[in-house]
Design a protein around this motif. Structure first.
Motif, mmCIF file in Angstrom:
data_model
loop_
_atom_site.group_PDB
_atom_site.id
_atom_site.type_symbol
_atom_site.label_atom_id
_atom_site.label_comp_id
_atom_site.label_asym_id
_atom_site.label_seq_id
_atom_site.Cartn_x
_atom_site.Cartn_y
_atom_site.Cartn_z
ATOM 1 N N PHE A 169 -14.331 -28.056 -9.226
ATOM 2 C CA PHE A 169 -15.181 -29.470 -9.710
ATOM 3 C C PHE A 169 -14.378 -29.862 -10.762
ATOM 4 N N ALA A 170 -14.062 -28.970 -11.748
ATOM 5 C CA ALA A 170 -13.631 -29.217 -13.176
ATOM 6 C C ALA A 170 -11.942 -29.970 -13.105
ATOM 7 N N LEU A 171 -11.291 -29.102 -12.201
ATOM 8 C CA LEU A 171 -9.968 -29.601 -11.729
ATOM 9 C C LEU A 171 -9.780 -31.011 -11.359
ATOM 10 N N ILE A 172 -10.796 -31.306 -10.512
ATOM 11 C CA ILE A 172 -10.767 -32.864 -9.782
ATOM 12 C C ILE A 172 -11.298 -33.694 -11.014
ATOM 13 N N LYS A 173 -12.124 -33.398 -11.968
ATOM 14 C CA LYS A 173 -12.409 -34.249 -13.077
ATOM 15 C C LYS A 173 -11.109 -34.468 -13.908
ATOM 16 N N VAL A 174 -10.535 -33.661 -14.155
ATOM 17 C CA VAL A 174 -9.476 -33.680 -15.072
ATOM 18 C C VAL A 174 -8.265 -34.468 -14.564
ATOM 19 N N ALA A 175 -7.980 -34.205 -13.360
ATOM 20 C CA ALA A 175 -7.180 -34.828 -12.471
ATOM 21 C C ALA A 175 -7.671 -36.527 -12.244
ATOM 22 N N ALA A 176 -8.852 -36.702 -12.142
ATOM 23 C CA ALA A 176 -9.159 -38.229 -12.065
ATOM 24 C C ALA A 176 -9.011 -38.848 -13.574
ATOM 25 N N ILE A 177 -9.333 -38.384 -14.726
ATOM 26 C CA ILE A 177 -9.140 -38.739 -16.002
ATOM 27 C C ILE A 177 -7.597 -38.987 -16.342
ATOM 28 N N VAL A 178 -6.810 -38.038 -15.835
ATOM 29 C CA VAL A 178 -5.360 -38.258 -16.110
ATOM 30 C C VAL A 178 -4.789 -39.512 -15.448
ATOM 31 N N LEU A 179 -5.301 -39.516 -13.990
ATOM 32 C CA LEU A 179 -4.800 -40.636 -13.142
ATOM 33 C C LEU A 179 -5.445 -42.039 -13.863
ATOM 34 N N PHE A 180 -6.612 -42.131 -14.199
ATOM 35 C CA PHE A 180 -7.179 -43.246 -14.723
ATOM 36 C C PHE A 180 -6.291 -43.720 -16.139
ATOM 37 N N MET A 181 -5.936 -42.537 -17.204
ATOM 38 C CA MET A 181 -5.242 -42.699 -18.176
ATOM 39 C C MET A 181 -3.920 -43.346 -17.932
ATOM 40 N N LEU A 182 -3.044 -42.796 -16.781
ATOM 41 C CA LEU A 182 -1.745 -43.298 -16.458
ATOM 42 C C LEU A 182 -1.788 -44.760 -16.097
ATOM 43 N N VAL A 183 -2.648 -44.894 -15.038
ATOM 44 C CA VAL A 183 -2.721 -46.292 -14.449
ATOM 45 C C VAL A 183 -3.184 -47.367 -15.457
ATOM 46 N N VAL A 262 -8.121 -36.550 -26.378
ATOM 47 C CA VAL A 262 -7.459 -37.187 -25.287
ATOM 48 C C VAL A 262 -8.296 -37.659 -24.161
ATOM 49 N N PHE A 263 -9.259 -37.067 -23.719
ATOM 50 C CA PHE A 263 -10.057 -37.494 -22.613
ATOM 51 C C PHE A 263 -11.225 -38.625 -22.800
ATOM 52 N N TYR A 264 -11.936 -38.118 -24.131
ATOM 53 C CA TYR A 264 -13.164 -38.905 -24.433
ATOM 54 C C TYR A 264 -12.751 -40.218 -25.220
ATOM 55 N N ILE A 296 -6.343 -52.119 -5.542
ATOM 56 C CA ILE A 296 -5.794 -51.254 -4.832
ATOM 57 C C ILE A 296 -6.827 -50.958 -3.650
ATOM 58 N N PRO A 297 -6.416 -51.125 -2.426
ATOM 59 C CA PRO A 297 -7.551 -50.959 -1.345
ATOM 60 C C PRO A 297 -8.391 -49.245 -1.465
ATOM 61 N N HIS A 298 -9.409 -49.345 -1.593
ATOM 62 C CA HIS A 298 -10.390 -48.196 -1.272
ATOM 63 C C HIS A 298 -10.136 -47.359 -2.732
ATOM 64 N N ALA A 299 -9.315 -48.117 -3.798
ATOM 65 C CA ALA A 299 -9.568 -47.263 -4.986
ATOM 66 C C ALA A 299 -10.611 -46.860 -5.509
ATOM 67 N N GLY A 300 -11.485 -47.817 -5.362
ATOM 68 C CA GLY A 300 -12.967 -47.751 -5.887
ATOM 69 C C GLY A 300 -13.729 -46.598 -5.196
ATOM 70 N N ASP A 301 -13.414 -46.558 -3.924
ATOM 71 C CA ASP A 301 -14.000 -45.358 -3.154
ATOM 72 C C ASP A 301 -13.663 -44.011 -3.607
ATOM 73 N N ILE A 302 -12.358 -44.049 -3.574
ATOM 74 C CA ILE A 302 -11.950 -42.947 -4.055
ATOM 75 C C ILE A 302 -12.116 -42.087 -5.449
ATOM 76 N N ILE A 303 -12.238 -43.039 -6.187
ATOM 77 C CA ILE A 303 -12.767 -42.687 -7.438
ATOM 78 C C ILE A 303 -14.276 -42.459 -7.685
ATOM 79 N N GLN A 304 -14.951 -43.016 -6.743
ATOM 80 C CA GLN A 304 -16.391 -42.638 -6.389
ATOM 81 C C GLN A 304 -16.707 -41.252 -6.152
ATOM 82 N N VAL A 305 -15.734 -40.747 -5.083
ATOM 83 C CA VAL A 305 -15.830 -39.520 -4.686
ATOM 84 C C VAL A 305 -15.599 -38.457 -5.909
ATOM 85 N N VAL A 306 -14.902 -38.874 -6.631
ATOM 86 C CA VAL A 306 -14.247 -37.963 -7.999
ATOM 87 C C VAL A 306 -15.128 -37.964 -8.744
ATOM 88 N N VAL A 307 -16.144 -38.917 -9.448
ATOM 89 C CA VAL A 307 -17.133 -39.102 -10.114
ATOM 90 C C VAL A 307 -18.305 -38.437 -9.566
#
Length: 479
Positions: A169-183, A262-264, A296-307
């Motif tokens: 669970f936590a690994l997915i959270k961290v990956a999502a935040i890192v992806l958001f920050m890069l994009v 970094v994250f917050y 980006i197609p379905h980007a919102g859906d993918i991030i919704q799964v992450v959150v």
């Protein structure tokens, strides 16, 4: 007199009978991710959207200041936990240094914090699921109940199963935040279109600057920011079931301050740069708002799964911590007797059942007040968190007094700037809680908290005659 005695070369080893029976199966990677999972949850993934819409870019300052004081608190807890790892954590330490009344207050503050946070998390899960039209036909309260049931089953299994679930669970959270920050950084550097705007500093300068609604509103939002950091103390609870707490705890705690900034702070600053603060809302994750806006197609859906996963992670950790804290209190006679029981998986089933039962109040909130359920429970949880953190700091001060009298020795891993950092943090938390009188919602929160305090006082008089005085056994260190 005591002060003329030479200081001991070793602090006496104190064991808490409430720690008996646990399976010490959590490994370094579990502890690291529990520390991350505890400090990154719905307060960032959902709560930041509403706070951004109210306070603008200045919210990043609130996160930074709260982060510093959260770090002081967790370092104080880390010093106590390395000295004596305990699944009762700050409740057990309060019992040792403040007595049974201190343990009672600390434990019930923490239980208030996380039982209410469980309500917030199941509400967040239900709100996330309603992002998809397929779930619109399902009432919000049913989705909240399903989330509670799933995590209840996970927590009733062995602690290694909990650790594995929380790790992923936590690994997915961290990956999502890192992806958001890069994009987000890419979007800012290229001026990419995001929703009805383009990314860049103009989203701050053209929308009222750093404090578009004024500095006072940012300060008023600070209790919600403390809610976002609630869970950083979770690492102290996990220490009692760690295979090598003395080795893994310092790494987990020291990395926390970096994660916070970094994250917050980093995420909030980037959010204000990619979109105007008015684009965010309390009903949608700001991460989803951004990714849905970049086209980006379905980007919102993918991030919704992450959150959604992030909310489940926080819920999972909440049931874990409250179950163990309630058991420590029940063994002492300060909580219902059923909370003292372990099931065959060496899990405090009674405490988890009690917390889950109270989580049903959150289901009722979702049934009758679906639009305001999250805000109501978030503010009350924020006061519980501030109370828990204050109790940890006071316990650490009591420990330092014993050190000053030559009755204890501090471990090599210490809270920086103590005791001055203790006093500064205590003052900050007190001011944040009292500042709620300036808003209508805050006054309701303080009113609810007053009721809780009255119940705690009545509870103390009900249980004080049955408290066990032999819960802590002092054993002379043979080395």
């Amino acid at each position: 007199m005591t002060e003329h005695n030479p200081p001991p070369t070793h602090s006496p080893t104190v064991t808490d009978r409430g720690d008996a029976g646990y399976d010490k199966a959590l490994k370094n990677r579990h502890i690291q991710m529990i520390a991350i999972g505890g400090s990154i949850g719905t307060g960032l993934f959902l709560g930041a959207g509403g706070r951004l819409s109210q306070g603008g870019a200045g919210l990043a300052l609130a996160y930074a200041v709260c982060g510093v004081f959260a770090f002081f608190m967790v370092r104080a807890l880390g010093e106590l936990a390395i000295r004596r790892p305990s699944s009762g954590a700050f409740v057990s330490y309060a019992r040792e240094f403040l007595g049974e009344k201190g343990a009672y207050v600390t434990g019930w503050f923490f239980f208030l914090d996380w039982s209410v946070t469980v309500m917030a998390d199941i509400t967040a899960v239900a709100l996330y699921l309603h992002y998809w039209s397929a779930f619109h036909v399902v009432p919000q309260w049913i989705l909240a109940l399903a989330a509670l049931a799933l995590v209840f089953v996970l927590n009733m299994l062995n602690v290694k199963m909990f650790g594995e679930a929380e790790f992923w669970f936590a690994l997915i959270k961290v990956a999502a935040i890192v992806l958001f920050m890069l994009v987000a950084i890419w979007a800012i550097l290229t001026g990419a279109p995001v929703g009805d705007s383009t990314a860049g500093a103009h989203n701050i300068t053209d929308n009222g600057g750093f404090f578009p609604e004024g500095l006072p509103i940012v300060f008023m939002l600070t209790l919600g920011v403390i809610f976002a950091f609630g869970g950083t103390e979770m690492v102290g609870v996990a220490a009692g079931e760690a295979a090598d707490a003395v080795k893994v705890l310092p790494k987990a705690i020291n990395s926390m301050i970096l994660r916070i900034f970094v994250f917050y702070v980093g995420s909030v600053i980037l959010m204000t740069l990619v979109l105007p603060y008015t684009a965010y809302s309390s009903n949608e994750s700001p991460f989803v708002t951004f990714f849905a806006g970049i086209g980006i197609p379905h980007a919102g859906d993918i991030i919704q799964v992450v959150v959604l996963t992030a909310a489940m992670s926080s819920l999972n950790a909440g049931l874990y911590a409250t179950g163990r804290t309630l058991r420590s209190m029940a063994v002492a006679g300060e909580a219902p007797r059923m909370a003292a029981s372990l099931n065959r998986n060496q899990v405090p089933a009674g405490g988890i059942i009690i917390t889950s039962a109270l989580g049903l109040l959150g289901v009722l909130l979702n049934a009758f007040l679906p639009d305001s359920a999250f805000e109501i429970v978030m503010n009350l949880a924020g006061i519980g968190i501030a109370g828990t953190w204050a109790a940890i700091l006071v316990t650490h001060l009591a420990f330092l007094r014993r050190v000053g009298h030559g009755l204890e020795t501090r471990p090599a891993y210490r809270m920086p700037l103590a005791p001055y950092s203790n006093y500064a943090a205590l003052l900050f938390f007190a001011v944040v809680v009292v500042s709620n009188v300036s808003s209508s919602a805050g006054r309701w929160t303080l009113g609810l908290f007053a009721v809780v305090v009255l119940l705690m006082v009545a509870g103390w008089y009900a249980v004080r005659g049955s408290i066990r005085s032999d819960l802590l056994d002092e054993i002379v260190d043979a080395e």
